[in-house]
Design a protein around this motif. Sequence first.
Motif, mmCIF file in Angstrom:
data_model
loop_
_atom_site.group_PDB
_atom_site.id
_atom_site.type_symbol
_atom_site.label_atom_id
_atom_site.label_comp_id
_atom_site.label_asym_id
_atom_site.label_seq_id
_atom_site.Cartn_x
_atom_site.Cartn_y
_atom_site.Cartn_z
ATOM 1 N N ARG A 1 0.903 -1.191 0.004
ATOM 2 C CA ARG A 1 0.110 -0.027 -0.020
ATOM 3 C C ARG A 1 0.983 1.406 0.062
ATOM 4 N N PHE A 2 0.676 2.162 -0.976
ATOM 5 C CA PHE A 2 1.509 3.109 -1.054
ATOM 6 C C PHE A 2 0.756 4.545 -1.147
ATOM 7 N N HIS A 3 1.279 5.559 -0.842
ATOM 8 C CA HIS A 3 0.460 6.764 -1.277
ATOM 9 C C HIS A 3 -0.168 6.908 -2.364
ATOM 10 N N TRP B 1 -2.121 8.815 -3.988
ATOM 11 C CA TRP B 1 -2.337 10.188 -4.544
ATOM 12 C C TRP B 1 -1.113 10.783 -5.266
ATOM 13 N N LEU B 2 -0.193 9.899 -5.126
ATOM 14 C CA LEU B 2 1.133 10.237 -6.033
ATOM 15 C C LEU B 2 1.065 9.557 -7.361
ATOM 16 N N GLU C 1 6.138 10.463 -9.445
ATOM 17 C CA GLU C 1 6.373 11.110 -8.190
ATOM 18 C C GLU C 1 6.848 10.207 -6.944
#
Lengths: 282, 310
Positions: free
Chosen positions: B87-89, B91-92, B96
Amino acid sequence: MATRIIIGLTIREARRRKVLWGLLILSALFLGLYALGLNFVYTEIVRHGGLPRGASRLFSLNDVWNFWLTAALYGANFLLVMMAVLISVDTLAGEISSGTIQSIAVKPLRRHEILLGKWLGFAVMLAGYTLLLAGGVIAITALVTGYALPTWLPALALMFVEALVLLSVSILGGTRLSTLATGVLGFGLFGVAFIGSWIEQIGSFVLVGSDAAVAIGRLASFAMPSEALWRYALSGVTTSRNPFSFVFGGASAPDAGVVVYAIGYAAALLALAVLSFQRRDL
Amino acid sequence: MTSSQAIETANLRKVYNGKVAVADLSLSVPRGEVFGFLGPNGAGKTTSLKMLLGLAAPTSGSGQLLGRPIGDPSARARAGFLPEHFRFHDWLTGAEFLDLHGQLYGMKQADRRQRAPELLARVGLAEHGDKRLRGYSKGMLQRIGLAQALLNRPEIVFLDEPTSGLDPVGRILVRDIIRELRAQGTTVFLNSHLLSEVEITCDRVTFIKRGAVVRSASLSEMGRGALPVEIRIGALPAGALSDLLSGLSRWGRDARVEDGRLHMIVDDEASLPDMARWLVGQGIDLYGLIPQRLSLEEMFLQIVGADGGL
């Protein structure tokens, strides 16, 4: 260096996820409504050539503008407290439960850098929010009515410290609790301080210096100094005949000690948060 | 402990609220090895990995990663990690995301600008660098996660179930990347359920069960040495069997007839062609000469048990 990356990430996330936009638009709405109402009252009073005779015996015009201003600050303060908790409540709890934090925490940075970076990122946003909302109220009052507060910076600073206290509660909660429980903790403590403060004020006003009421208020302020900070901020900007100074702020006024206590309180919470996060298995 | 080991642990133990997740893990993984970490669900694989990466603190025991005590950020600077639940950010954008993780590794901007597009292309996402991760499929997220794990040109890469979300093309990609890493001398710590993957990529495997090592085996050695062989032949003239058995014994031992089939243990796989030529030369109808190598799957079942160790 790593802290700076996390500060940037925190602010960028708030911007990207439209949190900053939300804050800006709602602030504009709040300030716009205030300007509109104030302008309406101002034109009415000018049209009547001053305050009605009965009122003018009790208040000067400046007292009236001061009352308007403090009432708006009251609203701004409430929003600030809410936002301090809301914008930060999910940052650790959410990233821990989703596992997002894992790919960050395995990088060559230390846990305290992650935590402080997040705290500082939100602190920067809250500073801007305080300045916008409370500064906006003060500026609008001066622009519309010509009434300028003699000193306003300490009040803004105190409100900002209040936001930092709640931010620290929220960050500390997030190291161990779920998002929901962290929110409950933040608002719950705020509620304790709020009711304690009202007991202190109303008790002191009605019973003239009731020791029991003051003791309850003090106790609540120890548990959560947010409301005491707010009252201290208020006492610095209210004129003596502003109704706020009778009931909500001045009946049992806090002293500068509350600032020292609140800063110590926030710092202790933050230190606890670092310790707790360092020991947290992710 | 020497730093020729990428990983060295002694009696690592992790207890969560009274429940033992890892009982006693003593591992050593030499540098440059592609290491398979196997075990049934709940055996403590992910917890072990988290301890090695400093995500979870051991209850007791000690360990080193790249010559530094586990938890030391300076070792993590030289490691890469693809988490199991990537799970990553979201919204990037992909580009980015890689830039952020490059920054977190402490990479210089020029290096990040060179490395990020290179890796996007390597994992087949060159076209998707400008898209937000929110719009990525599971397989794409796994690919970008893999790119993230390789950004800093790590000395060791931890891959937790790297192929679980991938289609066959993605699996081949991961396999190729592991091969490249091996060729570069990078240590790979592979945590996988897919034994067929492990079988073709790993140099050595360790089986754990209930949080302790039960067996380590070198996969290259598994292919060498004594090898059971089944020999299928046509009908023999009467009395020819004993000659045949004694003739075969020069290549191994234990030649016997079982269930109507000929079995023996051959000393060296390389002698199989000679055996075939000899059998044909004896006028025997040869239908098959089949090595009975234990597959990793059989080994897994044998070691861990059909109950999966539960």
